[in-house]
Design a protein around this motif. Structure first.
Motif, PDB file in Angstrom:
ATOM      1  N   ASN A 286       0.829  -1.209   0.000  1.00  0.00           N
ATOM      2  CA  ASN A 286       0.000   0.000   0.000  1.00  0.00           C
ATOM      3  C   ASN A 286       0.866   1.261   0.000  1.00  0.00           C
ATOM      4  OD1 ASN A 286      -2.345  -1.499   0.052  1.00  0.00           O
ATOM      5  ND2 ASN A 286      -2.632  -1.325   2.265  1.00  0.00           N
ATOM      6  N   SER A 287       1.965   1.210   0.746  1.00  0.00           N
ATOM      7  CA  SER A 287       2.858   2.368   0.814  1.00  0.00           C
ATOM      8  C   SER A 287       3.512   2.632  -0.535  1.00  0.00           C
ATOM      9  CB  SER A 287       3.925   2.143   1.885  1.00  0.00           C
ATOM     10  OG  SER A 287       3.338   2.065   3.165  1.00  0.00           O
TER      11      SER A 287
ATOM     12  N   ASP B  40       0.901   4.359  -2.639  1.00  0.00           N
ATOM     13  CA  ASP B  40       0.700   5.727  -2.142  1.00  0.00           C
ATOM     14  C   ASP B  40       1.874   6.628  -2.526  1.00  0.00           C
ATOM     15  OD1 ASP B  40      -1.677   4.932  -1.029  1.00  0.00           O
ATOM     16  OD2 ASP B  40      -0.890   4.726   1.007  1.00  0.00           O
TER      17      ASP B  40
ATOM     18  N   GLU C  36       1.687   7.506  -6.218  1.00  0.00           N
ATOM     19  CA  GLU C  36       0.591   8.450  -6.506  1.00  0.00           C
ATOM     20  C   GLU C  36       0.958   9.859  -6.046  1.00  0.00           C
ATOM     21  OE1 GLU C  36      -4.233   8.936  -5.814  1.00  0.00           O
ATOM     22  OE2 GLU C  36      -3.083   7.516  -4.594  1.00  0.00           O
ATOM     23  N   LYS C  37       1.628   9.973  -4.903  1.00  0.00           N
ATOM     24  CA  LYS C  37       2.030  11.289  -4.405  1.00  0.00           C
ATOM     25  C   LYS C  37       3.081  11.923  -5.318  1.00  0.00           C
ATOM     26  CE  LYS C  37       1.009  10.344   0.452  1.00  0.00           C
ATOM     27  NZ  LYS C  37       1.575  10.058   1.791  1.00  0.00           N
TER      28      LYS C  37
END
Length: 299
Positions: free
Chosen positions: A122-123, A126, A129-130
């Motif tokens: 998940n990290s 994320d 995406e950031k």
């Protein structure tokens, strides 16, 4: 055939290959293995010239999905946002996220794809995406990626021994970094435009022997000191001058290990006029004094 009656399909392309790891293997060899449980492959495949390829998951997949296109074109829709995907481009689809993907009718894509999970997965999504404000990216290291993909696939073809699965999923870490950092560390991407933080670090590295000021570094990237400091800390996790000092101490370690320079000479060679300040800074960063560091590493 009339386009309206074209039969879309999930698989069945000439030359395709795919491995779906048995979920019992995942449960016993991966989930309970501390080395690979943070990030691991659940499914892996290759679809060449995947004409009429189409897949819709209204509730998403249980795993994250990476689709990397090396030829042709396709389209991926995530959360009702469509991404046109061409050669050298990829998309990361988060788990449990509704999506649709399909090959272009006129120039169908050739893709490598991987489904993956793990405690850090998940990290990874994320972080990407950031960095991009998107699930889509492009990449230059195609040969390296394809070779690494083939290596992982080949090992899984040889079965699901503990060693095979561990080796494959440790390779997968490297595989994902090539996408996550999107050409940043690709040698062939040196000519690509760098962001201000990277430019500043380059400048610091080239002037490691100087006593640069924050104003001087900010001026090199055409920012005010406050704006530059905020941007740099957000990107690196450190204030600019703190980062510069860390680079200096890193270089000092090399001097202490591999030269016979006196500590005072090391300090001067790195732009420190006060050797006592240098020693205090070195001790703060490294946890030991320069003299003790040299002594410990020489044995």
């Amino acid at each position: 055939m009339n386009p309206e009656t074209t039969i879309k399909k999930q698989e069945g392309f000439q030359g395709q290959k795919a491995i779906i790891l048995p979920r019992s293997v995942l449960a016993t060899l991966i989930k309970n293995n501390d080395i690979v449980s943070p990030l691991y492959i659940t499914d892996i495949g290759y679809y060449p010239k995947a004409k009429h390829h189409f897949r819709e998951r209204k509730h998403g997949a249980d795993q994250h999905i990476l689709i990397y296109c090396i030829k042709g074109n396709g389209r991926v829709t995530i959360h009702n946002t469509s991404h046109e995907i061409g050669s050298g481009e990829f998309v990361l689809i988060p788990a449990k996220t509704p999506h649709v993907y399909e090959a272009d009718d006129q120039d169908p894509w050739t893709i490598h794809w991987i489904h993956f999970k793990g405690s850090v997965s998940n990290s990874i999504i994320d972080t990407f995406e950031k960095q991009t404000d998107s699930y889509k990216g492009s990449i230059l290291a195609s040969e390296k990626i394809v070779n690494l993909f083939d290596e992982m696939y080949h090992q899984l073809e040889r079965g699901y021994s503990i060693d095979n699965v561990a080796y494959t999923n440790m390779c997968f870490w490297h595989f994902m970094t090539l996408f996550l950092f999107n050409n940043k560390f690709n040698a062939s991407a040196e000519s690509l435009e760098k962001d201000p933080s990277d430019l500043a670090i380059d400048y610091m590295s080239k002037h490691i022997d100087k006593a640069l000021t924050l104003e001087e570094v900010a001026r090199q990237v055409n920012f005010s000191t406050s704006h530059f400091s905020s941007l740099f800390k957000k990107k690196t996790g450190h204030a600019p001058m703190e980062y510069f000092n860390h680079l200096k101490i890193q270089k000092a370690c090399q001097y202490l290990l591999f030269t016979s320079l006196r500590i005072k000479e090391v300090a001067q060679g790195l732009g420190f006029e006060d050797p006592y300040y240098f020693s205090r800074l070195f001790t703060k960063v490294m946890g030991v004094s320069p003299a003790l560091y040299r002594e410990k590493r020489s044995h």
